[in-house]
Design a protein around this motif. Structure first.
Motif, PDB file in Angstrom:
ATOM      1  N   LEU A  26       0.822  -1.212   0.000  1.00  0.00           N
ATOM      2  CA  LEU A  26       0.000   0.000   0.000  1.00  0.00           C
ATOM      3  C   LEU A  26       0.854   1.259   0.000  1.00  0.00           C
ATOM      4  CD1 LEU A  26      -2.969  -0.921   2.365  1.00  0.00           C
ATOM      5  CD2 LEU A  26      -3.098  -0.327  -0.066  1.00  0.00           C
ATOM      6  N   ARG A  27       2.024   1.200   0.601  1.00  0.00           N
ATOM      7  CA  ARG A  27       2.932   2.353   0.574  1.00  0.00           C
ATOM      8  C   ARG A  27       3.388   2.660  -0.851  1.00  0.00           C
ATOM      9  NH1 ARG A  27       5.525   0.023   5.540  1.00  0.00           N
ATOM     10  NH2 ARG A  27       4.629   1.169   7.315  1.00  0.00           N
ATOM     11  N   GLU A  28       3.308   1.643  -1.723  1.00  0.00           N
ATOM     12  CA  GLU A  28       3.642   1.834  -3.139  1.00  0.00           C
ATOM     13  C   GLU A  28       2.384   1.992  -3.993  1.00  0.00           C
ATOM     14  OE1 GLU A  28       6.088  -1.436  -4.426  1.00  0.00           O
ATOM     15  OE2 GLU A  28       7.214  -1.473  -2.549  1.00  0.00           O
ATOM     16  N   ASN A  29       1.238   2.208  -3.300  1.00  0.00           N
ATOM     17  CA  ASN A  29      -0.065   2.314  -3.993  1.00  0.00           C
ATOM     18  C   ASN A  29      -0.384   1.050  -4.786  1.00  0.00           C
ATOM     19  OD1 ASN A  29      -0.860   4.952  -3.137  1.00  0.00           O
ATOM     20  ND2 ASN A  29       0.655   5.804  -4.561  1.00  0.00           N
ATOM     21  N   LYS A  30      -0.087  -0.094  -4.186  1.00  0.00           N
ATOM     22  CA  LYS A  30      -0.350  -1.379  -4.817  1.00  0.00           C
ATOM     23  C   LYS A  30      -1.170  -2.256  -3.877  1.00  0.00           C
ATOM     24  CE  LYS A  30       3.962  -1.555  -7.496  1.00  0.00           C
ATOM     25  NZ  LYS A  30       5.233  -2.330  -7.695  1.00  0.00           N
ATOM     26  N   SER A  31      -1.816  -3.261  -4.449  1.00  0.00           N
ATOM     27  CA  SER A  31      -2.495  -4.285  -3.661  1.00  0.00           C
ATOM     28  C   SER A  31      -1.793  -5.610  -3.905  1.00  0.00           C
ATOM     29  CB  SER A  31      -3.968  -4.396  -4.069  1.00  0.00           C
ATOM     30  OG  SER A  31      -4.066  -4.842  -5.414  1.00  0.00           O
ATOM     31  N   THR A  32      -2.128  -6.616  -3.110  1.00  0.00           N
ATOM     32  CA  THR A  32      -1.628  -7.951  -3.410  1.00  0.00           C
ATOM     33  C   THR A  32      -2.353  -8.479  -4.639  1.00  0.00           C
ATOM     34  OG1 THR A  32      -3.270  -9.072  -2.037  1.00  0.00           O
ATOM     35  CG2 THR A  32      -1.221  -8.409  -0.954  1.00  0.00           C
ATOM     36  N   ALA A  39      -9.212   0.690  -7.795  1.00  0.00           N
ATOM     37  CA  ALA A  39     -10.282   0.117  -6.971  1.00  0.00           C
ATOM     38  C   ALA A  39      -9.722  -0.896  -5.975  1.00  0.00           C
ATOM     39  CB  ALA A  39     -11.331  -0.546  -7.856  1.00  0.00           C
ATOM     40  N   LEU A  40      -8.845  -1.780  -6.441  1.00  0.00           N
ATOM     41  CA  LEU A  40      -8.281  -2.799  -5.545  1.00  0.00           C
ATOM     42  C   LEU A  40      -7.415  -2.161  -4.459  1.00  0.00           C
ATOM     43  CD1 LEU A  40      -7.362  -5.665  -8.047  1.00  0.00           C
ATOM     44  CD2 LEU A  40      -9.292  -5.566  -6.454  1.00  0.00           C
ATOM     45  N   THR A  41      -6.669  -1.132  -4.836  1.00  0.00           N
ATOM     46  CA  THR A  41      -5.867  -0.424  -3.839  1.00  0.00           C
ATOM     47  C   THR A  41      -6.767   0.271  -2.823  1.00  0.00           C
ATOM     48  OG1 THR A  41      -4.118  -0.051  -5.478  1.00  0.00           O
ATOM     49  CG2 THR A  41      -4.071   1.311  -3.497  1.00  0.00           C
ATOM     50  N   HIS A  42      -7.866   0.837  -3.307  1.00  0.00           N
ATOM     51  CA  HIS A  42      -8.831   1.486  -2.421  1.00  0.00           C
ATOM     52  C   HIS A  42      -9.409   0.484  -1.419  1.00  0.00           C
ATOM     53  CE1 HIS A  42     -12.121   3.970  -0.998  1.00  0.00           C
ATOM     54  NE2 HIS A  42     -12.999   3.071  -1.409  1.00  0.00           N
ATOM     55  N   TYR A  43      -9.815  -0.697  -1.915  1.00  0.00           N
ATOM     56  CA  TYR A  43     -10.359  -1.731  -1.027  1.00  0.00           C
ATOM     57  C   TYR A  43      -9.307  -2.183  -0.013  1.00  0.00           C
ATOM     58  CZ  TYR A  43     -14.369  -2.164  -4.180  1.00  0.00           C
ATOM     59  OH  TYR A  43     -15.490  -1.908  -4.936  1.00  0.00           O
ATOM     60  N   SER A  44      -8.062  -2.315  -0.461  1.00  0.00           N
ATOM     61  CA  SER A  44      -6.988  -2.722   0.445  1.00  0.00           C
ATOM     62  C   SER A  44      -6.779  -1.696   1.553  1.00  0.00           C
ATOM     63  CB  SER A  44      -5.682  -2.922  -0.329  1.00  0.00           C
ATOM     64  OG  SER A  44      -5.778  -4.010  -1.228  1.00  0.00           O
ATOM     65  N   GLY A  83      -5.173  -9.039   0.011  1.00  0.00           N
ATOM     66  CA  GLY A  83      -5.356  -7.840   0.797  1.00  0.00           C
ATOM     67  C   GLY A  83      -6.578  -7.015   0.433  1.00  0.00           C
ATOM     68  N   TRP A  84      -7.058  -7.158  -0.806  1.00  0.00           N
ATOM     69  CA  TRP A  84      -8.206  -6.358  -1.262  1.00  0.00           C
ATOM     70  C   TRP A  84      -9.548  -6.976  -0.884  1.00  0.00           C
ATOM     71  CZ3 TRP A  84     -10.627  -9.943  -4.036  1.00  0.00           C
ATOM     72  CH2 TRP A  84      -9.872 -10.873  -4.758  1.00  0.00           C
ATOM     73  N   CYS A  85      -9.548  -8.186  -0.343  1.00  0.00           N
ATOM     74  CA  CYS A  85     -10.795  -8.916  -0.073  1.00  0.00           C
ATOM     75  C   CYS A  85     -11.456  -8.426   1.213  1.00  0.00           C
ATOM     76  CB  CYS A  85     -10.503 -10.410   0.020  1.00  0.00           C
ATOM     77  SG  CYS A  85     -11.953 -11.394   0.451  1.00  0.00           S
ATOM     78  N   GLY A  86     -12.668  -7.897   1.093  1.00  0.00           N
ATOM     79  CA  GLY A  86     -13.390  -7.373   2.246  1.00  0.00           C
ATOM     80  C   GLY A  86     -13.750  -8.430   3.268  1.00  0.00           C
ATOM     81  N   ASP A  87     -14.151  -9.621   2.798  1.00  0.00           N
ATOM     82  CA  ASP A  87     -14.466 -10.704   3.729  1.00  0.00           C
ATOM     83  C   ASP A  87     -13.226 -11.128   4.511  1.00  0.00           C
ATOM     84  OD1 ASP A  87     -17.376 -11.548   3.214  1.00  0.00           O
ATOM     85  OD2 ASP A  87     -16.569 -11.479   1.196  1.00  0.00           O
ATOM     86  N   ALA A  88     -12.090 -11.219   3.826  1.00  0.00           N
ATOM     87  CA  ALA A  88     -10.847 -11.621   4.488  1.00  0.00           C
ATOM     88  C   ALA A  88     -10.474 -10.641   5.593  1.00  0.00           C
ATOM     89  CB  ALA A  88      -9.710 -11.724   3.477  1.00  0.00           C
ATOM     90  N   ALA A  89     -10.681  -9.346   5.333  1.00  0.00           N
ATOM     91  CA  ALA A  89     -10.345  -8.338   6.340  1.00  0.00           C
ATOM     92  C   ALA A  89     -11.188  -8.506   7.603  1.00  0.00           C
ATOM     93  CB  ALA A  89     -10.547  -6.938   5.763  1.00  0.00           C
ATOM     94  N   GLN A  90     -12.434  -8.936   7.439  1.00  0.00           N
ATOM     95  CA  GLN A  90     -13.314  -9.147   8.586  1.00  0.00           C
ATOM     96  C   GLN A  90     -12.991 -10.440   9.320  1.00  0.00           C
ATOM     97  OE1 GLN A  90     -15.461  -7.119   9.830  1.00  0.00           O
ATOM     98  NE2 GLN A  90     -15.951  -5.650   8.239  1.00  0.00           N
ATOM     99  N   LEU A  91     -12.492 -11.434   8.615  1.00  0.00           N
ATOM    100  CA  LEU A  91     -12.366 -12.776   9.185  1.00  0.00           C
ATOM    101  C   LEU A  91     -10.961 -13.132   9.667  1.00  0.00           C
ATOM    102  CD1 LEU A  91     -14.626 -14.566   6.563  1.00  0.00           C
ATOM    103  CD2 LEU A  91     -15.214 -14.038   8.932  1.00  0.00           C
ATOM    104  N   LEU A  92      -9.929 -12.636   8.994  1.00  0.00           N
ATOM    105  CA  LEU A  92      -8.568 -13.002   9.390  1.00  0.00           C
ATOM    106  C   LEU A  92      -8.240 -12.630  10.845  1.00  0.00           C
ATOM    107  CD1 LEU A  92      -6.478 -12.275   6.183  1.00  0.00           C
ATOM    108  CD2 LEU A  92      -6.640 -14.456   7.384  1.00  0.00           C
TER     109      LEU A  92
END
Length: 206
Positions: A26-32, A39-44, A83-92
């Protein structure tokens, strides 16, 4: 299958390592992942905020802690995520805290979906590469025993009902899904996972 699991474990990360990978990108404005977009960077970025909050606030129920520590066997949880997955962020964060409370009975390892396509293809959901997917591994034999995901039953029902009515997964239902997670407070996930683990532990003893 065992070779696929072995390869995935070799490429796996601890929860802390996974969080660092996502943060550094994210520091490089990238997502996994293989695909890159605003959009993916925004979600991340949103997910970083969610995970920071959940790391501080998520509590594992006392009865779940007791059951985790009473497991007779040792397991590995391999979680397929991005990293961009919303469900993963809630569950991990829930997975991490459950593994932590198990006192060594569960070892949590995380792999990136796009870097582990062979493993992902073994655990599709309705032919889709839906994540997160949690795979329970016997720590002694390295064999896969069960899998769970990409979301708890109540959240799955919410998505399926919306898709039947509207035919799409849009920003409205994504927002509704995040609200569902907020109100559920991780209780459904804890309940479903501990039930699965107790069943597997019982089978292993028979």
């Amino acid at each position: 299958m065992d070779k696929t699991i072995g390869k995935a474990l070799f490429n796996s990360h601890s929860y802390i390592e996974y969080r660092k990978i996502v943060t550094d990108l994210l520091r490089e404005n990238k997502s996994t992942g293989n695909d890159q977009s605003e959009a993916l960077t925004h979600y991340s970025t949103l997910n970083e905020t969610r995970m920071h909050r959940l790391d501080k606030t998520m509590k594992i129920l006392p009865e779940v802690v007791t059951s985790l520590q009473a497991l007779e066997h040792e397991y590995i949880w391999i979680v397929i995520s991005e990293g961009w997955c919303g469900d993963a962020a809630q569950l991990l964060p829930i997975f991490d805290k459950m593994a932590e409370q198990s006192e060594g009975k569960i070892d949590l390892r995380i792999v990136l979906r796009d870097e582990n396509e062979e493993l992902m293809n073994h655990f599709l959901t309705n032919k889709a590469k839906s994540i997160p997917k949690l795979i329970v591994i016997n720590k002694v034999t390295s064999g896969a025993l069960a899998h769970w995901g990409p979301r708890p039953n109540g959240a799955t029902e919410l998505i399926e009902n919306y898709k039947k009515e509207h035919g799409v997964i849009d920003e409205t239902i994504k927002t509704d899904l995040q609200m569902w997670y907020l109100h559920d407070k991780g209780l459904s996930t804890q309940s479903e996972l501990i039930d699965m683990m107790l069943d597997l532990d019982q089978i292993a003893q028979e």
